[in-house]
Design a protein around this motif. Structure first.
Motif, short mmCIF file in Angstrom:
data_model
loop_
_atom_site.label_atom_id
_atom_site.label_comp_id
_atom_site.label_asym_id
_atom_site.label_seq_id
_atom_site.Cartn_x
_atom_site.Cartn_y
_atom_site.Cartn_z
N VAL A 17 1.06 -1.03 -0.06
CA VAL A 17 0.12 -0.05 0.01
C VAL A 17 0.85 1.23 0.02
CG1 VAL A 17 -1.57 1.54 1.37
CG2 VAL A 17 -2.12 -1.20 1.22
N ALA A 18 2.07 1.07 0.58
CA ALA A 18 2.82 2.48 0.61
C ALA A 18 3.63 2.73 -0.61
CB ALA A 18 3.94 2.11 1.87
N GLN A 19 3.96 1.56 -1.27
CA GLN A 19 4.54 1.86 -2.68
C GLN A 19 3.47 2.09 -3.59
OE1 GLN A 19 6.03 -2.44 -2.97
NE2 GLN A 19 8.22 -1.60 -2.59
N LEU A 20 2.16 1.83 -3.48
CA LEU A 20 1.19 1.99 -4.37
C LEU A 20 0.83 3.66 -4.23
CD1 LEU A 20 -1.21 -0.78 -4.25
CD2 LEU A 20 0.32 -0.07 -6.19
N LYS A 21 0.79 4.09 -2.93
CA LYS A 21 0.64 5.52 -2.49
C LYS A 21 1.58 6.36 -3.17
CE LYS A 21 -2.53 4.91 1.49
NZ LYS A 21 -2.78 5.16 2.83
N GLU A 22 2.81 5.79 -3.31
CA GLU A 22 4.05 6.73 -3.68
C GLU A 22 3.87 6.81 -5.25
OE1 GLU A 22 8.87 6.86 -3.96
OE2 GLU A 22 7.98 5.39 -2.59
N MET A 23 3.25 5.67 -5.83
CA MET A 23 2.99 5.61 -7.35
C MET A 23 1.99 6.50 -7.60
SD MET A 23 3.67 1.64 -8.19
CE MET A 23 2.88 1.78 -9.81
N ARG A 24 1.00 6.77 -6.81
CA ARG A 24 -0.20 7.50 -6.92
C ARG A 24 0.27 8.94 -6.91
NH1 ARG A 24 -4.62 7.27 -2.44
NH2 ARG A 24 -2.87 8.18 -1.26
N ASP A 59 -4.94 10.32 -21.06
CA ASP A 59 -6.03 9.55 -20.88
C ASP A 59 -5.33 8.43 -20.21
OD1 ASP A 59 -7.96 11.03 -21.93
OD2 ASP A 59 -8.01 9.93 -24.07
N ARG A 60 -4.31 7.57 -20.65
CA ARG A 60 -3.54 6.37 -19.92
C ARG A 60 -3.13 6.64 -18.76
NH1 ARG A 60 -1.12 2.73 -24.36
NH2 ARG A 60 -2.40 3.02 -26.11
N GLN A 61 -2.59 7.68 -18.52
CA GLN A 61 -1.96 8.34 -17.35
C GLN A 61 -3.20 8.34 -16.40
OE1 GLN A 61 1.31 8.32 -16.63
NE2 GLN A 61 0.88 8.61 -14.28
N GLY A 62 -4.21 8.99 -16.69
CA GLY A 62 -5.48 9.19 -15.93
C GLY A 62 -6.08 7.93 -15.21
N GLN A 63 -6.00 6.98 -16.33
CA GLN A 63 -6.71 5.40 -16.01
C GLN A 63 -5.68 4.68 -15.03
OE1 GLN A 63 -6.60 3.74 -19.68
NE2 GLN A 63 -8.38 4.72 -20.55
N LEU A 64 -4.32 4.89 -15.03
CA LEU A 64 -3.47 4.46 -14.17
C LEU A 64 -3.67 4.99 -12.91
CD1 LEU A 64 -0.95 2.81 -13.33
CD2 LEU A 64 0.38 4.77 -13.92
N HIS A 65 -3.85 6.48 -12.84
CA HIS A 65 -4.15 7.05 -11.68
C HIS A 65 -5.44 6.43 -10.88
CE1 HIS A 65 -3.72 10.06 -8.50
NE2 HIS A 65 -5.06 10.54 -8.72
N GLU A 66 -6.65 6.29 -11.57
CA GLU A 66 -7.74 5.74 -11.15
C GLU A 66 -7.50 4.42 -10.51
OE1 GLU A 66 -10.69 6.35 -14.12
OE2 GLU A 66 -10.27 8.34 -14.13
N ALA A 67 -6.75 3.38 -11.64
CA ALA A 67 -6.42 2.26 -10.88
C ALA A 67 -5.70 1.97 -9.61
CB ALA A 67 -5.94 1.35 -11.95
N LEU A 68 -4.86 2.96 -9.49
CA LEU A 68 -3.98 3.05 -8.16
C LEU A 68 -5.00 3.20 -7.35
CD1 LEU A 68 -0.76 4.60 -9.39
CD2 LEU A 68 -0.99 2.46 -8.60
N GLU A 69 -5.57 4.33 -7.25
CA GLU A 69 -6.77 4.55 -6.11
C GLU A 69 -7.78 3.42 -5.84
OE1 GLU A 69 -7.17 7.10 -4.78
OE2 GLU A 69 -6.29 8.88 -5.59
N ASP A 74 -8.79 -1.04 -2.19
CA ASP A 74 -9.23 -2.52 -1.98
C ASP A 74 -8.17 -3.23 -0.81
OD1 ASP A 74 -11.19 -2.39 -3.82
OD2 ASP A 74 -9.93 -3.15 -5.39
N LEU A 75 -6.93 -2.79 -1.04
CA LEU A 75 -5.88 -3.38 -0.28
C LEU A 75 -5.91 -2.61 1.25
CD1 LEU A 75 -2.75 -3.57 -2.19
CD2 LEU A 75 -4.19 -5.28 -1.51
#
Length: 88
Positions: A17-24, A59-69, A74-75
């Motif tokens: 989760v910490a890594q994903l938050k950094e990616m977000r 658009d793709r970067q926005g989709q990645l951001h939404e998927a990270l959120e 979920d985690l």
């Protein structure tokens, strides 16, 4: 590594989760920077036939951001279920 210091499954979820938050965080900054660049150069990029490429990247970067959120949320739910019940 001793068994006392071995990570538990919940520790791995916390790390992920910490890594994903950094990616977000970086994803959000990338979306904002890309949007600013697109707005500044939209006319010029259109004349060069490159505006669609940049719009696709946004658009793709926005989709990645939404998927990270969603994945973070979920985690965090999984992590909450992994915590032991409080003792009374």
């Amino acid at each position: 590594m001793s068994d006392e210091n071995a990570k538990k499954p919940a520790d791995h979820v916390v790390d992920t989760v910490a890594q994903l938050k950094e990616m977000r965080h970086y994803s959000k900054n990338n979306v904002e920077a890309l949007t600013a660049a697109w707005l500044l150069f939209d006319g010029e990029l259109s004349r060069l036939g490159q505006a669609d490429k940049l719009a696709d990247l946004m658009d793709r970067q926005g989709q990645l951001h939404e998927a990270l959120e969603k994945t973070i949320a979920d985690l965090e739910e999984v992590l909450a279920k992994m915590q032991p019940e409080p003792e009374e």
